[in-house]
Scaffold this active site. Structure first.
Site, mmCIF file in Angstrom:
data_model
loop_
_atom_site.group_PDB
_atom_site.id
_atom_site.type_symbol
_atom_site.label_atom_id
_atom_site.label_comp_id
_atom_site.label_asym_id
_atom_site.label_seq_id
_atom_site.Cartn_x
_atom_site.Cartn_y
_atom_site.Cartn_z
ATOM 1 N N GLY A 1 51.304 19.526 66.676
ATOM 2 C CA GLY A 1 51.246 19.797 65.430
ATOM 3 C C GLY A 1 49.837 19.355 64.984
ATOM 4 C CB THR B 1 43.492 22.085 63.859
ATOM 5 O OG1 THR B 1 43.181 20.971 63.139
ATOM 6 C CG2 THR B 1 42.865 23.172 63.038
ATOM 7 C CD GLU C 1 36.581 16.021 59.166
ATOM 8 O OE1 GLU C 1 35.435 15.788 58.993
ATOM 9 O OE2 GLU C 1 37.451 15.443 58.900
ATOM 10 C CE LYS D 1 29.134 25.172 60.393
ATOM 11 N NZ LYS D 1 29.857 25.011 61.711
ATOM 12 C CB THR E 1 33.139 27.567 69.981
ATOM 13 O OG1 THR E 1 32.926 26.428 70.573
ATOM 14 C CG2 THR E 1 31.685 28.407 69.871
ATOM 15 C CB ILE F 1 38.550 25.710 64.348
ATOM 16 C CG1 ILE F 1 39.005 24.305 64.546
ATOM 17 C CG2 ILE F 1 39.491 26.373 63.340
ATOM 18 C CD1 ILE F 1 38.561 23.311 63.250
HETATM 19 P P1 FAD Z 1 45.314 17.785 68.964
HETATM 20 O O1 FAD Z 1 44.798 17.583 67.539
HETATM 21 O O2 FAD Z 1 45.318 16.911 70.074
HETATM 22 O O3 FAD Z 1 47.024 17.950 68.654
HETATM 23 C C1 FAD Z 1 47.903 17.681 69.703
HETATM 24 C C2 FAD Z 1 49.245 17.813 69.140
HETATM 25 O O4 FAD Z 1 50.355 17.834 70.313
HETATM 26 C C3 FAD Z 1 49.678 16.602 68.344
HETATM 27 O O5 FAD Z 1 50.413 16.947 67.171
HETATM 28 C C4 FAD Z 1 50.540 15.758 69.252
HETATM 29 O O6 FAD Z 1 51.307 14.909 68.480
HETATM 30 C C5 FAD Z 1 51.129 17.004 70.011
HETATM 31 N N1 FAD Z 1 51.947 16.621 71.421
HETATM 32 C C6 FAD Z 1 51.115 16.084 72.366
HETATM 33 N N2 FAD Z 1 51.939 15.746 73.385
HETATM 34 C C7 FAD Z 1 53.116 15.922 72.991
HETATM 35 C C8 FAD Z 1 54.484 15.841 73.468
HETATM 36 N N3 FAD Z 1 54.851 15.438 74.676
HETATM 37 N N4 FAD Z 1 55.549 16.326 72.558
HETATM 38 C C9 FAD Z 1 55.455 16.782 71.351
HETATM 39 N N5 FAD Z 1 54.099 16.841 70.723
HETATM 40 C C10 FAD Z 1 52.886 16.512 71.650
HETATM 41 N N6 FAD Z 1 36.284 22.026 66.646
HETATM 42 C C11 FAD Z 1 35.732 22.891 65.814
HETATM 43 O O7 FAD Z 1 36.268 24.063 65.626
HETATM 44 N N7 FAD Z 1 34.851 22.220 64.882
HETATM 45 C C12 FAD Z 1 34.282 21.012 64.915
HETATM 46 O O8 FAD Z 1 33.521 20.798 64.212
HETATM 47 C C13 FAD Z 1 34.788 20.183 65.962
HETATM 48 N N8 FAD Z 1 34.435 18.832 66.232
HETATM 49 C C14 FAD Z 1 35.224 18.004 67.131
HETATM 50 C C15 FAD Z 1 34.849 17.015 67.450
HETATM 51 C C16 FAD Z 1 35.165 16.086 68.433
HETATM 52 C C17 FAD Z 1 34.485 14.901 68.671
HETATM 53 C C18 FAD Z 1 36.250 16.606 69.267
HETATM 54 C C19 FAD Z 1 36.756 15.776 70.407
HETATM 55 C C20 FAD Z 1 36.848 17.871 68.890
HETATM 56 C C21 FAD Z 1 36.113 18.700 67.828
HETATM 57 N N9 FAD Z 1 36.400 19.988 67.619
HETATM 58 C C22 FAD Z 1 36.054 20.705 66.716
HETATM 59 C C23 FAD Z 1 37.851 20.392 68.275
HETATM 60 C C24 FAD Z 1 38.967 20.399 67.409
HETATM 61 O O9 FAD Z 1 39.198 19.156 66.789
HETATM 62 C C25 FAD Z 1 40.269 20.826 67.967
HETATM 63 O O10 FAD Z 1 40.137 22.169 68.638
HETATM 64 C C26 FAD Z 1 41.363 21.003 66.958
HETATM 65 O O11 FAD Z 1 41.661 19.874 66.416
HETATM 66 C C27 FAD Z 1 42.704 21.501 67.593
HETATM 67 O O12 FAD Z 1 43.344 20.491 68.337
HETATM 68 P P2 FAD Z 1 44.613 20.757 69.027
HETATM 69 O O13 FAD Z 1 45.387 21.023 67.860
HETATM 70 O O14 FAD Z 1 44.475 21.281 70.081
HETATM 71 O O15 FAD Z 1 44.901 19.053 69.520
#
Ligand code: FAD
Length: 505
Positions: free
Chosen positions: A13, A15, A53, A82, A346, A348
């Site tokens: 849950g 982004t 963000e 932006k 890239t 998002i």
């Molecule tokens: P996460 O946000 O880690 O979410 C993972 C989810 O999985 C959570 O809800 C967690 O509870 C759930 N989960 C995990 N394990 C389990 C389990 N066993 N059971 C149930 N649920 C589970 N992207 C951009 O496009 N622009 C930016 O400016 C940018 N800046 C960034 C800066 C940094 C330093 C980093 C590290 C990343 C950045 N990104 C950026 C990337 C961006 O943050 C991610 O692509 C975006 O937030 C999506 O993350 P996610 O949802 O894949 O993972």
């Protein structure tokens, strides 16, 4: 597994999870609810990454398509506009900077202005007004224009947690997505090795036809369960650590930058993202070249006195991607499929693309899933290769003396495809036909802004045909001068526009 894909389970849950749920559910929304059923399960024990963000202009279309009003996004996510990226200190580490604006150059598609610009380092300003708009801190549109429209191309800076929250409420209240809060503790496979169900900590298992792995770096389904290997890109992109912090504005009416600022450091760079209520600032760096304490000192020096009582959050990461992103009945969307440093936002954008691809394939019969998966994997592979090359281009042309930068500039550490591109471009620069795949992410104009901004100088004289439309080029360059003046006079300041627009909405 046979039959149509009716049940989709999104695990995670952040982004990625909530954007995927919104995109798929909105795409299949029907009055009678006959579309596929979308369920999202997220753990309350595993936090989201909490950053991310900066977005890409694709986000405008995505938010509009899923049915959100733009002013609601601004209000609830403290969003700001932006209009591109400003890269400071990447070439020499002195006072140099260049822009990668989102608006493509004037005359783009009709003529390549680069050969006609006196000094190609000025390409971005000679062909495009947006850098001046950014430097002046202006909004991309005036109050008379409608939401989602503008004179300058734009994306958003958004509070990541608030965006996930907004999408969650929209999914549950308006798009019929079922939300389950629980932790996945195991996975049940079918005889053919595909996923049948996930086991949960507090309740019964959840079965589905298609599983979307949005579990972030954990990659619980694609990586851990289906064992799809991770292909590292760290020989090209050295950064593996980040320190992130929220920085308050000194006053409520402080200006908001309308572009991301990426300021090069001795072994990495600092991002600076302006929201309406705070800035999101962070240092991305390579632990091989910089300790956490040194990075913290860089970040404190960058922020200045406002850093005094702030605590930094460390995030470690691996650059790279999976060997496949869609394996059997599981698709990885977001960081479970791959991640590279956030230099061009890239991540998002790829989430939007991947979720849309899945949405458009449904409710296909599951027996054709291998075809869909193979095509998706081919496209995503291409995109990852392009992203790695494009990010490396930001470093490859540097003249900074520090070991980290010199290692980046070493051709032996560049992908072969980038070395080839640079060889071709030395005669004529990047051109549109270099970037005509349907899976392309960035236009030639993006490569031009970065390469020319970093001091790359093609020898255009070897290609005299590139110089035979001088009159047309002069007219367009003059038109750009006029438009720049017009924009600077007409567009309101960024914060003033947001305040007045939201007050009127
Ligand atoms: P996460 O946000 O880690 O979410 C993972 C989810 O999985 C959570 O809800 C967690 O509870 C759930 N989960 C995990 N394990 C389990 C389990 N066993 N059971 C149930 N649920 C589970 N992207 C951009 O496009 N622009 C930016 O400016 C940018 N800046 C960034 C800066 C940094 C330093 C980093 C590290 C990343 C950045 N990104 C950026 C990337 C961006 O943050 C991610 O692509 C975006 O937030 C999506 O993350 P996610 O949802 O894949 O993972």
């Amino acid at each position: 597994m046979q039959g149509p894909i009716r049940d989709i389970l999104i695990v995670g849950g952040g982004t990625a999870g909530w954007l995927s749920a919104s995109i798929i559910a909105a795409h299949h929304k029907t009055e009678d609810g006959s579309g596929p059923r979308v369920t999202l399960v997220e753990s309350s024990d595993v936090p989201t990454v909490g950053v991310g963000e900066g977005t890409w202009p694709t986000m405008r279309q995505t938010l509009r398509r899923i049915g959100l009003k733009e002013h609601d996004v601004f209000r609830t996510c403290h969003a700001a506009f932006k209009q591109g990226g400003k890269f400071a200190g990447w070439q020499h580490g002195k006072d140099d900077f260049y822009y990668h604006p989102f608006t493509v150059p004037l005359g783009y598609g009709k003529i390549d202005l680069a050969p006609y610009v006196d000094d190609v380092a000025e390409f971005a300003t000679a062909s495009n007004w947006q850098q001046h708009v950014c430097e002046a801190g202006l909004a991309p549109r005036s109050l008379g224009e409608r939401e989602y429209e503008a004179q300058c191309n734009y994306a958003y800076h958004v509070d990541a947690g608030a965006l996930a929250d907004l999408l969650k409420h929209h999914c549950r209240d308006n798009l019929g997505v079922t939300h389950v809060v629980d932790t996945v503790t195991g996975v049940e496979l079918s005889d053919d090795g595909s996923i049948r169900a996930v086991k949960l900590e507090q309740r019964d298992e959840l079965a589905a036809d298609l599983f979307i792995d949005c579990t972030g770096f954990a990659s619980v389904l694609l990586g851990k369960t289906l064992d799809v290997p991770f292909l590292s890109a760290d020989k090209y992109l050295f950064n593996d650590s980040a320190l992130a912090v929220h920085v308050p504005y000194p006053t409520d009416d402080a200006p908001i930058a309308c572009h991301t600022v990426a300021t090069a450091q001795n072994a990495g760079w600092i991002w600076d993202i302006g929201l309406t209520h705070r800035r999101g600032v962070g240092h991305v760096y390579a632990s091989e070249y910089l300790s956490d304490d040194e990075a913290a000192a860089n970040l404190r020096a960058y922020i200045g006195p406002a850093a005094k009582d702030l605590e930094f959050r460390k995030i470690g990461f691996r650059s790279g991607h999976r060997a496949e992103y869609w394996c059997k009945n599981c698709v990885a969307v977001g960081m479970s499929g791959g991640f590279v440093e956030p230099l061009e936002a890239t991540a998002i954008m790829l989430i939007e693309i991947a979720a849309r691809y899945v949405a458009e394939q449904l409710p296909a019969s599951s027996d054709i899933m291998p075809i869909t998966a193979r095509r998706f994997n081919e496209q995503m592979d291409y995109r990852w290769r392009r992203i790695i090359d494009f990010l490396k281009l930001h470093y490859a042309l540097t003249e900074r003396p520090e070991p980290y930068w010199q290692a980046h500039a070493d051709p032996k550490g560049m992908p072969e495809s980038l070395r080839e591109d640079l060889a071709l471009w030395s005669h004529r620069g990047p051109i549109r036909s270099d970037f005509e795949s349907a899976a392309e992410l960035f236009p030639a104009a993006s490569y031009q802004c970065v390469a020319y901004g970093m001091g790359f100088r093609p020898d255009f004289r070897q290609q005299s045909h590139l110089l035979r439309d001088g009159d047309q080029a002069s007219r367009i360059i003059e038109r750009n001068r006029q438009l720049t003046q017009q924009m600077l006079q007409q567009l309101p300041s960024h914060r003033e526009y947001i305040n007045r627009w939201l007050a009127a909405a």
